[in-house]
Scaffold this active site. Sequence first.
Site, PDB file in Angstrom:
ATOM      1  N   THR A  47       0.844  -1.189   0.000  1.00 43.76           N
ATOM      2  CA  THR A  47       0.000   0.000   0.000  1.00 43.76           C
ATOM      3  C   THR A  47       0.883   1.244   0.000  1.00 43.76           C
ATOM      4  O   THR A  47       1.837   1.329   0.763  1.00 43.76           O
ATOM      5  CB  THR A  47      -0.931  -0.019   1.235  1.00 43.76           C
ATOM      6  OG1 THR A  47      -1.709  -1.210   1.151  1.00 43.76           O
ATOM      7  CG2 THR A  47      -1.829   1.197   1.268  1.00 43.76           C
ATOM      8  N   CYS A 107      34.410   4.463  14.541  1.00 37.12           N
ATOM      9  CA  CYS A 107      33.277   4.126  15.417  1.00 37.12           C
ATOM     10  C   CYS A 107      31.930   4.598  14.882  1.00 37.12           C
ATOM     11  O   CYS A 107      30.939   3.902  15.006  1.00 37.12           O
ATOM     12  CB  CYS A 107      33.503   4.708  16.797  1.00 37.12           C
ATOM     13  SG  CYS A 107      35.114   4.271  17.426  1.00 37.12           S
TER      14      CYS A 107
END
Length: 393
Positions: free
Chosen positions: A238, A326
Amino acid sequence: MKDIIYFDNAATTAVRPEVFEKMKRYFCDNFGNPSSIYKIARENKNSTENAREQIARVLNADKNEIYFTAGGSESDNWAIKCIAESYSNKGKHIITLSIEHHAVLHTCQYLETKGYDVTYLPVDEYGIVDIDKLKSAIRDDTILITIMAANNEIGSIQPIEEIGKIAHENGIIFHTDAVQAIGHIPIDVKKMNIDLLSLSGHKLYGPKGIGALYIKKGIKINPLIHGGAQERNRRAGTENVAGIVGLGEAIRLINEDMPEELKRLTYLRDKLIDGILKNIPYSRLNGHREKRLPGNVNISFEFVEGESILLLLDMKGICASSGSACTSGSLDPSHVLLSIGLPHEKAHGSLRLTLGRNNTEEEVDYIIKELPPIINRLREMSPLYEEFIKNKI
Ligand SMILES: *Cc1c(COP(=O)(O)O)cnc(C)c1O
């Protein structure tokens, strides 16, 4: 000046208030399923078709060549996996670039586990593809060339038109991840010989979780998502009506502003680059000086960690990003910075500042002032820098 200064527009952008206004009514009021027949649903069908038209106009495509997806990653996955599948009787070789977004790279790596052969073309020190290397990588069984229009980390812009031409001269399909390019630099699918193109809403001041794939008429491609008949049987589910309307409006608006924004951001970008390089020794620009996105600045600072720069900038209310480890959740620095030949330590010391329509010259001046003491402070804590200075004297 604002409390938060946002210099990370390549990661995502703020939705434009005008875009949000247009989206609102589709949540609680006009919530009908576009496939239903009553009024509040039919209207939604019209709204999504209008957005399709808006996107097609910007790309110089036909509206029936635009398919909505859940974003850039889905568009890339669909284009690459399903072209590979649909043309596998012709061959199983794909050519891409070493500095692609992970949505492309990891998809290609997945296909390698399914018996496909992938060539990852290297780039030069500025992050630009070498056309001769592309030509010599082409084989009889090459079915797809997928090369990004502009890079998200270092902003380098690829010679898309030329790549498309070479692809077509060799009967090969050409897909481009244009997520960073659409709305920021001119893209014309016809002129540039593009067969498939990925774009995403949240990189152009539209909402997240909505994107589109342009598929040229006549290209054979299986669906990635199976289910209902939405998107002409090619992408089930949808419709994200609010998202689609937001994307259409965002793309229309950004395209309208493009000529002025391109000029304004290029000026701010160059001022920022010059200001940083002039005021901070042992720094270098990553990527090409001119063939780069108007809002992209990416600079490496020796003897410092990108992460630490980000933390200190954050304390000043400045949002930025880094090619360091990181932040990307892995130990290796950015594959893009390694590809342009940076050694690990320089790649770790990189800072990406990406400007957008909400950034002002005042903010650029502010960071030019704030950054040097931050880099200084970090270098003073660095044993490597201490060593370097000792050896110099
Ligand atoms: C952001 C980005 C994507 C992923 O788009 P999403 O909509 O976040 O899935 C893909 N390619 C490039 C170049 C991007 O910058």
